[in-house]
Write an enzyme that holds these catalytic residues in place. Sequence first.
Site, PDB file in Angstrom:
ATOM      1  CE1 TYR A  10      -2.457   2.802   3.551  1.00 14.20           C
ATOM      2  CE2 TYR A  10      -3.072   2.809   0.807  1.00 14.20           C
ATOM      3  CZ  TYR A  10      -3.540   3.366   1.732  1.00 14.20           C
ATOM      4  OH  TYR A  10      -3.914   4.514   2.776  1.00 14.20           O
ATOM      5  CB  ILE A  11       3.083   2.585   2.586  1.00  8.01           C
ATOM      6  CG1 ILE A  11       1.717   2.980   3.565  1.00  8.01           C
ATOM      7  CG2 ILE A  11       4.207   3.805   2.606  1.00  8.01           C
ATOM      8  CD1 ILE A  11       1.879   3.004   5.032  1.00  8.01           C
ATOM      9  CG  ASP A  30       6.955  -6.971  -3.052  1.00  4.12           C
ATOM     10  OD1 ASP A  30       5.955  -5.519  -2.497  1.00  4.12           O
ATOM     11  OD2 ASP A  30       6.527  -8.230  -1.335  1.00  4.12           O
ATOM     12  CG  LEU A  32       4.355 -10.413  -5.153  1.00  2.00           C
ATOM     13  CD1 LEU A  32       4.020 -10.963  -6.189  1.00  2.00           C
ATOM     14  CD2 LEU A  32       4.309  -9.152  -5.812  1.00  2.00           C
ATOM     15  CB  SER A 123       4.351   2.201  12.972  1.00  2.00           C
ATOM     16  OG  SER A 123       3.291   1.815  13.479  1.00  2.00           O
ATOM     17  CE1 TYR A 147       3.629  -2.115  13.821  1.00  2.00           C
ATOM     18  CE2 TYR A 147       4.272  -3.953  12.329  1.00  2.00           C
ATOM     19  CZ  TYR A 147       4.224  -2.087  12.868  1.00  2.00           C
ATOM     20  OH  TYR A 147       3.621  -1.401  11.631  1.00  2.00           O
ATOM     21  CE  LYS A 151       7.371  -1.522  10.978  1.00  2.00           C
ATOM     22  NZ  LYS A 151       8.149  -1.240   9.660  1.00  2.00           N
ATOM     23  CE1 TYR A 175       5.512   3.149   6.763  1.00  2.00           C
ATOM     24  CE2 TYR A 175       6.303   5.937   6.935  1.00  2.00           C
ATOM     25  CZ  TYR A 175       6.270   3.904   6.310  1.00  2.00           C
ATOM     26  OH  TYR A 175       6.879   4.281   5.420  1.00  2.00           O
ATOM     27  CG  ASN A 177      -3.579   5.983  12.512  1.00  2.00           C
ATOM     28  OD1 ASN A 177      -3.446   6.141  13.499  1.00  2.00           O
ATOM     29  ND2 ASN A 177      -4.223   4.359  12.495  1.00  2.00           N
ATOM     30  N   GLY A 293      -5.433  -3.761  23.509  1.00  2.00           N
ATOM     31  CA  GLY A 293      -4.000  -2.707  23.049  1.00  2.00           C
ATOM     32  C   GLY A 293      -4.626  -1.197  22.108  1.00  2.00           C
ATOM     33  CG  ASP A 294      -8.047  -0.050  19.880  1.00  2.00           C
ATOM     34  OD1 ASP A 294      -6.251  -0.637  19.282  1.00  2.00           O
ATOM     35  OD2 ASP A 294      -8.775   0.332  19.107  1.00  2.00           O
TER      36      ASP A 294
END
Length: 352
Positions: A10-11, A30, A32, A123, A147, A151, A175, A177, A293-294
């Site tokens: 995506y990015i 990549d 894939l 991130s 995750y 990072k 990054y 969101n 986790g939020d």
Amino acid sequence: MILVTGGCGYIGSHTVVCLLEAGYEVIIIDNLVNSTEVVLTKIKKITGKEVVFYKEDVCNKQALRAIFTKHKIDAVLHFAGLKAVGESCAKPLLYYANNLNATMILLEVMQEMNCYQLIFSSSATVYGEPQQLPLSETHVIAPTNPYGSSKAMQEQILLDMGASNALWKIALLRYFNPIGAHQSGLIGEAPSGIPNNLMPYVTQVAVGKLAKLSIFGNDYQTLDGTGVRDYIHVMDLAQGHLAALDKLPKQSQATRAYNLGTGYGYSVLQVINFFTQETSIEIPYQVVDRRDGDVASCYCDAQRAKNELNWQAKYKMLDMIKDSWRWQSLNPDGYSCSKQNVHTRFKSINID
Ligand code: WQD
């Protein structure tokens, strides 16, 4: 030439479009696993330019060496990696093994080949629970999931590499969101299966693929009780990479972290209301329990990137929604239904 790992993602794909349009020659590597080579035909359609593509895993050291031997690579943008928070909690070893090995192997080969310029896809998740807001780059690094820890560990490896040899110039781009899509509607976010993230879930409800949105909690200490995040247009994010690439040779520190966000936070309910305002489509929802986790709120202080990279986000929430919706409405099934025959010229690299 610029090597982009994970450039079909995506990015990565949006950044490749901006690199090509800025006149760079691009090589994509990549595997894939989380992307498709269909993206390459879309990049060609948008830019009119070809990229050199290798379907390889960054962990394949021989393949990486062969690519660096075949091409004069001036800098690397490293996007490749697993990135689902929930999956990382279920499979921490997979995340550490894959993400850390890829970065360490990439660094080994770069060093062997005298290539010392690297931009790393990091991130805001490295910050964990915000101790104060807005989040600046000096905030404590305290990730709360594997995750985010992977990072943070990769950032530490890159800090140590920079300290070991003054030739290294490394930017760590954190990054917030990323949402939105290229204005052509030809490329965008195409999660496999049920989306984890808010915007693709909303657009799939809007396009009729999903029935209703579950809002994960409305009892947070925020303006309306729902989670607040710093949403940034993926094209702004892509331009942030070009700004960091331009600065890299002039960067005074060997390794430097930058927040890439807008500095503004919007709640889930605000995003839904903006979506309806922009598209006239109502998004049915139900409020459910909080997601593990939020955090309540997360938005950045974007001053360092403005001061040092001469970069700041320019797209507003309505732009992000408009571009997200154009992509989703033109591509209800993401890339899988793309009718275009994929006659991509795969380069196979001879591993002698
Ligand atoms: C945003 C808000 C949810 C989905 C994650 C990763 C981060 C980065 C971006 C990789 C939150 C709420 C969401 C839904 C909801 N990824 N929400 N219902 O969790 O801030 O960040 O993605 O780099 O590392 O942590 O993004 O889009 O999942 O959630 O209510 O179905 O939307 O609770 O408040 P998040 P998100």
